[in-house]
Design a protein around this motif. Sequence first.
Motif, PDB file in Angstrom:
ATOM      1  N   MET A   1      35.932  49.447  -7.247  1.00 24.10           N
ATOM      2  CA  MET A   1      37.356  49.688  -7.372  1.00 24.10           C
ATOM      3  C   MET A   1      38.102  48.785  -6.394  1.00 24.10           C
ATOM      4  SD  MET A   1      39.061  53.373  -7.435  1.00 24.10           S
ATOM      5  CE  MET A   1      40.571  53.615  -6.602  1.00 24.10           C
ATOM      6  N   SER A   2      39.116  48.097  -6.858  1.00 23.57           N
ATOM      7  CA  SER A   2      39.831  47.156  -6.002  1.00 23.57           C
ATOM      8  C   SER A   2      40.903  47.872  -5.185  1.00 23.57           C
ATOM      9  CB  SER A   2      40.461  46.046  -6.836  1.00 23.57           C
ATOM     10  OG  SER A   2      41.468  46.584  -7.650  1.00 23.57           O
ATOM     11  N   VAL A   3      41.182  47.301  -4.042  1.00 24.99           N
ATOM     12  CA  VAL A   3      42.217  47.834  -3.162  1.00 24.99           C
ATOM     13  C   VAL A   3      43.537  47.163  -3.535  1.00 24.99           C
ATOM     14  CG1 VAL A   3      42.972  48.016  -0.767  1.00 24.99           C
ATOM     15  CG2 VAL A   3      40.530  48.151  -1.313  1.00 24.99           C
ATOM     16  N   PRO A   4      44.609  47.956  -3.791  1.00 24.66           N
ATOM     17  CA  PRO A   4      45.884  47.337  -4.163  1.00 24.66           C
ATOM     18  C   PRO A   4      46.438  46.478  -3.033  1.00 24.66           C
ATOM     19  CG  PRO A   4      46.101  49.737  -3.955  1.00 24.66           C
ATOM     20  CD  PRO A   4      44.669  49.393  -3.708  1.00 24.66           C
ATOM     21  N   THR A   5      47.022  45.364  -3.423  1.00 20.74           N
ATOM     22  CA  THR A   5      47.626  44.476  -2.432  1.00 20.74           C
ATOM     23  C   THR A   5      48.955  45.064  -1.979  1.00 20.74           C
ATOM     24  OG1 THR A   5      48.841  43.199  -4.059  1.00 20.74           O
ATOM     25  CG2 THR A   5      46.608  42.446  -3.532  1.00 20.74           C
ATOM     26  N   GLN A   6      49.509  44.496  -0.919  1.00 22.38           N
ATOM     27  CA  GLN A   6      50.786  44.989  -0.395  1.00 22.38           C
ATOM     28  C   GLN A   6      51.895  44.821  -1.426  1.00 22.38           C
ATOM     29  OE1 GLN A   6      51.939  43.213   3.276  1.00 22.38           O
ATOM     30  NE2 GLN A   6      53.740  44.486   3.514  1.00 22.38           N
ATOM     31  N   ILE A   7      51.862  43.739  -2.195  1.00 23.18           N
ATOM     32  CA  ILE A   7      52.897  43.499  -3.210  1.00 23.18           C
ATOM     33  C   ILE A   7      52.824  44.567  -4.292  1.00 23.18           C
ATOM     34  CG2 ILE A   7      53.671  41.921  -5.018  1.00 23.18           C
ATOM     35  CD1 ILE A   7      52.779  39.617  -3.186  1.00 23.18           C
ATOM     36  N   GLU A   8      51.613  44.850  -4.794  1.00 25.71           N
ATOM     37  CA  GLU A   8      51.469  45.865  -5.835  1.00 25.71           C
ATOM     38  C   GLU A   8      51.920  47.223  -5.330  1.00 25.71           C
ATOM     39  OE1 GLU A   8      47.330  45.404  -6.537  1.00 25.71           O
ATOM     40  OE2 GLU A   8      47.623  44.068  -8.238  1.00 25.71           O
ATOM     41  N   THR A   9      51.584  47.555  -4.116  1.00 27.19           N
ATOM     42  CA  THR A   9      51.954  48.838  -3.547  1.00 27.19           C
ATOM     43  C   THR A   9      53.462  48.946  -3.379  1.00 27.19           C
ATOM     44  OG1 THR A   9      49.860  48.896  -2.367  1.00 27.19           O
ATOM     45  CG2 THR A   9      51.560  50.411  -1.622  1.00 27.19           C
ATOM     46  N   SER A  10      54.116  47.897  -2.911  1.00 26.35           N
ATOM     47  CA  SER A  10      55.555  47.952  -2.685  1.00 26.35           C
ATOM     48  C   SER A  10      56.333  48.126  -3.984  1.00 26.35           C
ATOM     49  CB  SER A  10      56.037  46.717  -1.930  1.00 26.35           C
ATOM     50  OG  SER A  10      55.892  45.569  -2.726  1.00 26.35           O
ATOM     51  N   VAL A  11      55.818  47.617  -5.094  1.00 25.82           N
ATOM     52  CA  VAL A  11      56.480  47.774  -6.392  1.00 25.82           C
ATOM     53  C   VAL A  11      56.509  49.242  -6.779  1.00 25.82           C
ATOM     54  CG1 VAL A  11      56.317  47.264  -8.852  1.00 25.82           C
ATOM     55  CG2 VAL A  11      55.962  45.450  -7.196  1.00 25.82           C
ATOM     56  N   HIS A  12      55.448  49.964  -6.498  1.00 26.08           N
ATOM     57  CA  HIS A  12      55.385  51.379  -6.843  1.00 26.08           C
ATOM     58  C   HIS A  12      56.309  52.216  -5.971  1.00 26.08           C
ATOM     59  CE1 HIS A  12      52.063  50.495  -9.447  1.00 26.08           C
ATOM     60  NE2 HIS A  12      51.392  49.955  -8.453  1.00 26.08           N
ATOM     61  N   ILE A  13      56.527  51.801  -4.744  1.00 25.28           N
ATOM     62  CA  ILE A  13      57.338  52.547  -3.792  1.00 25.28           C
ATOM     63  C   ILE A  13      58.824  52.206  -3.939  1.00 25.28           C
ATOM     64  CG2 ILE A  13      57.782  52.887  -1.320  1.00 25.28           C
ATOM     65  CD1 ILE A  13      54.802  52.335  -0.869  1.00 25.28           C
ATOM     66  N   GLU A  14      59.116  51.037  -4.441  1.00 27.12           N
ATOM     67  CA  GLU A  14      60.505  50.565  -4.554  1.00 27.12           C
ATOM     68  C   GLU A  14      61.373  51.551  -5.337  1.00 27.12           C
ATOM     69  OE1 GLU A  14      62.831  46.534  -6.026  1.00 27.12           O
ATOM     70  OE2 GLU A  14      60.749  46.840  -6.578  1.00 27.12           O
ATOM     71  N   ARG A  15      62.595  51.720  -4.917  1.00 28.73           N
ATOM     72  CA  ARG A  15      63.558  52.611  -5.579  1.00 28.73           C
ATOM     73  C   ARG A  15      63.849  52.090  -6.980  1.00 28.73           C
ATOM     74  NH1 ARG A  15      66.862  55.959  -7.629  1.00 28.73           N
ATOM     75  NH2 ARG A  15      68.834  56.514  -6.676  1.00 28.73           N
ATOM     76  N   HIS A  16      63.796  52.980  -7.963  1.00 27.19           N
ATOM     77  CA  HIS A  16      64.134  52.657  -9.344  1.00 27.19           C
ATOM     78  C   HIS A  16      65.362  53.485  -9.740  1.00 27.19           C
ATOM     79  CE1 HIS A  16      60.159  50.961  -9.229  1.00 27.19           C
ATOM     80  NE2 HIS A  16      60.304  50.475 -10.438  1.00 27.19           N
ATOM     81  N   TYR A  17      66.310  52.852 -10.395  1.00 31.05           N
ATOM     82  CA  TYR A  17      67.565  53.500 -10.768  1.00 31.05           C
ATOM     83  C   TYR A  17      67.597  53.805 -12.256  1.00 31.05           C
ATOM     84  CZ  TYR A  17      69.327  52.012  -6.234  1.00 31.05           C
ATOM     85  OH  TYR A  17      69.497  51.826  -4.890  1.00 31.05           O
ATOM     86  N   ALA A  18      68.258  54.890 -12.603  1.00 30.80           N
ATOM     87  CA  ALA A  18      68.530  55.228 -14.000  1.00 30.80           C
ATOM     88  C   ALA A  18      69.802  54.498 -14.421  1.00 30.80           C
ATOM     89  CB  ALA A  18      68.720  56.734 -14.145  1.00 30.80           C
TER      90      ALA A  18
END
Length: 81
Positions: A1-18
């Motif tokens: 299993m691969s470890v997510p990179t910092q870029i991939e992780t930050s995309v998931h944490i980033e605020r998403h707007y409706a």
Amino acid sequence: MSVPTQIETSVHIERHYAVAEIAEMWNLSPDKVRELFENEPGVLVIGERSPRHKRRYVTLRIPQKVLERVHHRLSSKSGVR
């Protein structure tokens, strides 16, 4: 299993707007916000864009970076008339 990179992780944490949130912030109609963001790279499109239905059942979630990019692009154009 691969470890997510910092870029991939930050995309998931980033605020998403409706769409409704952006419409309220920018004082625009939700339809106009959809028009601005529906084909923008990086926007999450949840649902079906099937032409078989009269109504599109699609939810958009706009990441903070995309919101900033579009805002910058629109504000750059405002000086040219």
